[in-house]
Each structure stands twice: as structure tokens, then as C-alpha cells.
Design an enzyme around this catalytic site. Structure first.
Site, PDB file in Angstrom:
ATOM      1  N   ASP A 185      -8.756  18.284 -17.376  1.00  0.00           N
ATOM      2  CA  ASP A 185      -8.167  18.900 -16.181  1.00  0.00           C
ATOM      3  C   ASP A 185      -8.619  18.194 -14.895  1.00  0.00           C
ATOM      4  O   ASP A 185      -8.369  18.669 -13.791  1.00  0.00           O
ATOM      5  CB  ASP A 185      -8.470  20.417 -16.118  1.00  0.00           C
ATOM      6  CG  ASP A 185      -9.943  20.734 -15.972  1.00  0.00           C
ATOM      7  OD1 ASP A 185     -10.764  20.115 -16.669  1.00  0.00           O
ATOM      8  OD2 ASP A 185     -10.285  21.604 -15.150  1.00  0.00           O
ATOM      9  N   HIS A 186      -9.278  17.039 -15.062  1.00  0.00           N
ATOM     10  CA  HIS A 186      -9.684  16.213 -13.915  1.00  0.00           C
ATOM     11  C   HIS A 186      -9.160  14.778 -14.044  1.00  0.00           C
ATOM     12  O   HIS A 186      -9.168  14.037 -13.065  1.00  0.00           O
ATOM     13  CB  HIS A 186     -11.206  16.218 -13.775  1.00  0.00           C
ATOM     14  CG  HIS A 186     -11.742  17.600 -13.541  1.00  0.00           C
ATOM     15  ND1 HIS A 186     -12.206  18.028 -12.315  1.00  0.00           N
ATOM     16  CD2 HIS A 186     -11.831  18.672 -14.371  1.00  0.00           C
ATOM     17  CE1 HIS A 186     -12.563  19.301 -12.401  1.00  0.00           C
ATOM     18  NE2 HIS A 186     -12.351  19.718 -13.647  1.00  0.00           N
TER      19      HIS A 186
ATOM     20  N   HIS B   7     -15.650  13.653 -13.270  1.00  0.00           N
ATOM     21  CA  HIS B   7     -16.102  13.713 -14.660  1.00  0.00           C
ATOM     22  C   HIS B   7     -14.915  13.612 -15.587  1.00  0.00           C
ATOM     23  O   HIS B   7     -13.766  13.592 -15.154  1.00  0.00           O
ATOM     24  CB  HIS B   7     -16.965  14.953 -14.922  1.00  0.00           C
ATOM     25  CG  HIS B   7     -16.252  16.269 -14.824  1.00  0.00           C
ATOM     26  ND1 HIS B   7     -15.722  16.744 -13.642  1.00  0.00           N
ATOM     27  CD2 HIS B   7     -15.989  17.228 -15.757  1.00  0.00           C
ATOM     28  CE1 HIS B   7     -15.170  17.937 -13.864  1.00  0.00           C
ATOM     29  NE2 HIS B   7     -15.319  18.247 -15.138  1.00  0.00           N
TER      30      HIS B   7
ATOM     31  N   HIS C 272     -22.912  20.085 -15.951  1.00  0.00           N
ATOM     32  CA  HIS C 272     -21.625  20.515 -16.522  1.00  0.00           C
ATOM     33  C   HIS C 272     -21.213  19.517 -17.612  1.00  0.00           C
ATOM     34  O   HIS C 272     -20.870  19.907 -18.724  1.00  0.00           O
ATOM     35  CB  HIS C 272     -20.600  20.579 -15.395  1.00  0.00           C
ATOM     36  CG  HIS C 272     -19.209  20.884 -15.821  1.00  0.00           C
ATOM     37  ND1 HIS C 272     -18.850  22.105 -16.341  1.00  0.00           N
ATOM     38  CD2 HIS C 272     -18.083  20.140 -15.791  1.00  0.00           C
ATOM     39  CE1 HIS C 272     -17.550  22.084 -16.614  1.00  0.00           C
ATOM     40  NE2 HIS C 272     -17.062  20.906 -16.293  1.00  0.00           N
TER      41      HIS C 272
ATOM     42  N   ASP D  96     -16.840  19.935 -10.834  1.00  0.00           N
ATOM     43  CA  ASP D  96     -17.232  21.206 -11.453  1.00  0.00           C
ATOM     44  C   ASP D  96     -18.754  21.398 -11.429  1.00  0.00           C
ATOM     45  O   ASP D  96     -19.315  22.021 -12.333  1.00  0.00           O
ATOM     46  CB  ASP D  96     -16.750  21.266 -12.911  1.00  0.00           C
ATOM     47  CG  ASP D  96     -15.242  21.410 -13.014  1.00  0.00           C
ATOM     48  OD1 ASP D  96     -14.574  21.582 -11.981  1.00  0.00           O
ATOM     49  OD2 ASP D  96     -14.730  21.350 -14.151  1.00  0.00           O
TER      50      ASP D  96
ATOM     51  N   HIS E  42     -12.160  24.092  -8.490  1.00  0.00           N
ATOM     52  CA  HIS E  42     -11.515  25.301  -9.023  1.00  0.00           C
ATOM     53  C   HIS E  42     -11.618  26.474  -8.054  1.00  0.00           C
ATOM     54  O   HIS E  42     -12.611  26.618  -7.343  1.00  0.00           O
ATOM     55  CB  HIS E  42     -12.165  25.730 -10.348  1.00  0.00           C
ATOM     56  CG  HIS E  42     -11.907  24.800 -11.487  1.00  0.00           C
ATOM     57  ND1 HIS E  42     -10.778  24.867 -12.266  1.00  0.00           N
ATOM     58  CD2 HIS E  42     -12.633  23.771 -11.969  1.00  0.00           C
ATOM     59  CE1 HIS E  42     -10.819  23.921 -13.199  1.00  0.00           C
ATOM     60  NE2 HIS E  42     -11.942  23.234 -13.042  1.00  0.00           N
TER      61      HIS E  42
END
Ligand code: ZN
Ligand code: FE
Length: 256
Positions: A61-62, A57, A115, A134, A172
């Protein structure tokens, strides 16, 4: 057919990246690179050449290292067709049911919105691995930033249908906080209580609790269990439909 060789790389506060290789073709992928330097260092150490970035996605942070890694390795970037505008440097777009060819391996694409809209998961059936970003976490699920509870529940049901031994490679290390919450939702679940003990012991020694298996999640993760009689009773939602129970669990976690 040989299986993917997978290395888990912890980055930032609590993110996990997955660097993986198809030994027969030397195709090498990294899932959701938040940072470039730890990936470049690991590639160097292993003597591997990156061929693909696999995005689940669009969150920073990805995807934060997409462009730097592409510039330095000339890899291809893979992601959801509906996130084509939001994933930096995307080359290959995928949608529900597509088969992504990675060397001699294939991944089936699951659209798992909730998400974010346009979140996808990659199921490498031959290696029993799901890269799910996520969407599903160990004892948790992603916050609903863009989707609805009904969408997330539909997404989680797709994951629930995969084989029990599927490795859930999420993005995570949220497990200990998820565990504290889960026991408030299903305090009578013996397997959950046992798992919480194991998780606390591992985290006290800084050992990853990820990946887990789908079977563990089905037995203990409250977000996969809104149909559990124990949960329905705990929430006093005997007359509610399953999406409402799921939504209530998600709401309680948001304010936990
Ligand atoms: Zn995210
Ligand atoms: Fe994230």
C-alpha cells in the site's frame, strides 16, 4: 529559499499520498504511491511532471503503483538501501544520515525501523516537513511487523529530536481509532482530551486530521510519551524501564 508545495491525496480506504514540488527546479515527488490513477489525475490537473517516487518502506500500500508510474512518467524511484530487493523499480538507495537532493531542496534520511526493517523517513528541513510513512501516526505509531519495541522506540526518539513545528506527514488516517485508544492510556492528559474532541469533530465532517505537528504529537501521542508520569502510573509500571513501558503501550494497542 522557497518551500515545497504539497498536495495530500487520499487513496484506498485510509491512505494518504503526498505529491510535492520544488518550485525552483520543478522537481516533483510522490510519497508512497499505493495507486497510480489518482496520482496521474492530480499531475494532470496541476500540469506537473513526476520526477521522483519517494518510498518509505516496501509494503504494497506504499509501493503498489511504483512500476506503473515509472513506466508512464519515467521518474526515478528512491528508497532504503536495505529494502533494495523489496521496493519495485528502485533506482536510488539511501541510508541513515544521507542527504537526498531533490531539485534545490534536500531531505535528510532517518532510518526508522520498527514497522518494517529498512523503513526510512525523509526530513525536508527547509520546509519543516517529515514524510514518515507508517512509523509515527497522529496519536499512534506503526504496528511492529518486523522490528522490536526497542528498535521502534529508538526510531521515534530520532523523530522526537526534530523541531517542534515539523509537519508530520504520515501515510494513514488512523487518528480517530488512535484517539479512542490514547485516552485509555493517559486519561489525565488535558491536551489529549481537547485534541480528541477536535479529531472527532473533524472526522464527523470527513476532514483530514493529518498532517499534525511534532509538538502536538509530543504533547498527546502516548507512543512518544512512555516517560510521562501519568502513563507510568496508569500502567502501574513505576519500576519498569522506558522500552518496557513503550512495549506495553504497543501491546495494548494491538489488542485494543
Ligand atoms: Zn506499512
Ligand atoms: Fe501502510
Amino acid at each position: 529559499m522557497s518551500q515545497l508545495e504539497i498536495h495530500q491525496i487520499p487513496v484506498l480506504n485510509d491512505n494518504y499520498l503526498y505529491l510535492f514540488k520544488d518550485p525552483e527546479s520543478n522537481a516533483v515527488g510522490i510519497v508512497d504511491p499505493a495507486e497510480a490513477d489518482p496520482v496521474l489525475a492530480k499531475l494532470d490537473e496541476l500540469g506537473w511532471s513526476l520526477t521522483h517516487i519517494i518510498n518509505t518502506h516496501h509494503h504494497w500500500d506504499h509501493t503498489g503503483a511504483n512500476l506503473e508510474l515509472k513506466e508512464k512518467t519515467h521518474c526515478m524511484i528512491v528508497g532504503s538501501h536495505s529494502d533494495a530487493e523489496r521496493i519495485p523499480g528502485i533506482d536510488i538507495t539511501l541510508k541513515e544520515g544521507d542527504i537526498f537532493e531533490f531539485g534545490t531542496q534536500t531531505a535528510k534520511i532517518l532510518e526508522v525501523s520498527g514497522h518494517t526493517l529498512g523503513h526510512i523517513a525523509y526530513w525536508f528541513e527547509n520546509s519543516n516537513v517529515l514524510f514518515c510513512g507508517d512509523t509515527l501516526f497522529a496519536l499512534g505509531c506503526g504496528r511492529l511487523f518486523e522490528g522490536t519495541p526497542a528498535q521502534m522506540w529508538e526510531s521515534l526518539q530520532k523523530i522526537k529530536k526534530l523541531p517542534d513545528n515539523t509537519l508530520i506527514c504520515c501515510a494513514h488516517e488512523y487518528t480517530e481509532a488512535n484517539a479512542e485508544f490514547a485516552i485509555t492510556i493517559e486519561p489525565g492528559n488535558r491536551k489529549l482530551l481537547d485534541r480528541v474532541g477536535e479529531i472527532k469533530a473533524k472526522r464527523a465532517q470527513n476532514i483530514p486530521t493529518v498532517p499534525s505537528t511534532l509538538l502536538e504529537e509530543k504533547e498527546t501521542n502516548p507512543f512518544l510519551r512512555p516517560d510521562s508520569p501519568g502513563i507510568i502510573e496508569e500502567l502501574a509500571m513505576q519500576d519498569a524501564d522506558i522500552v518496557s513501558v513503550f512495549a506495553e503501550i504497543r501491546h495494548r494497542k494491538d489488542t485494543f
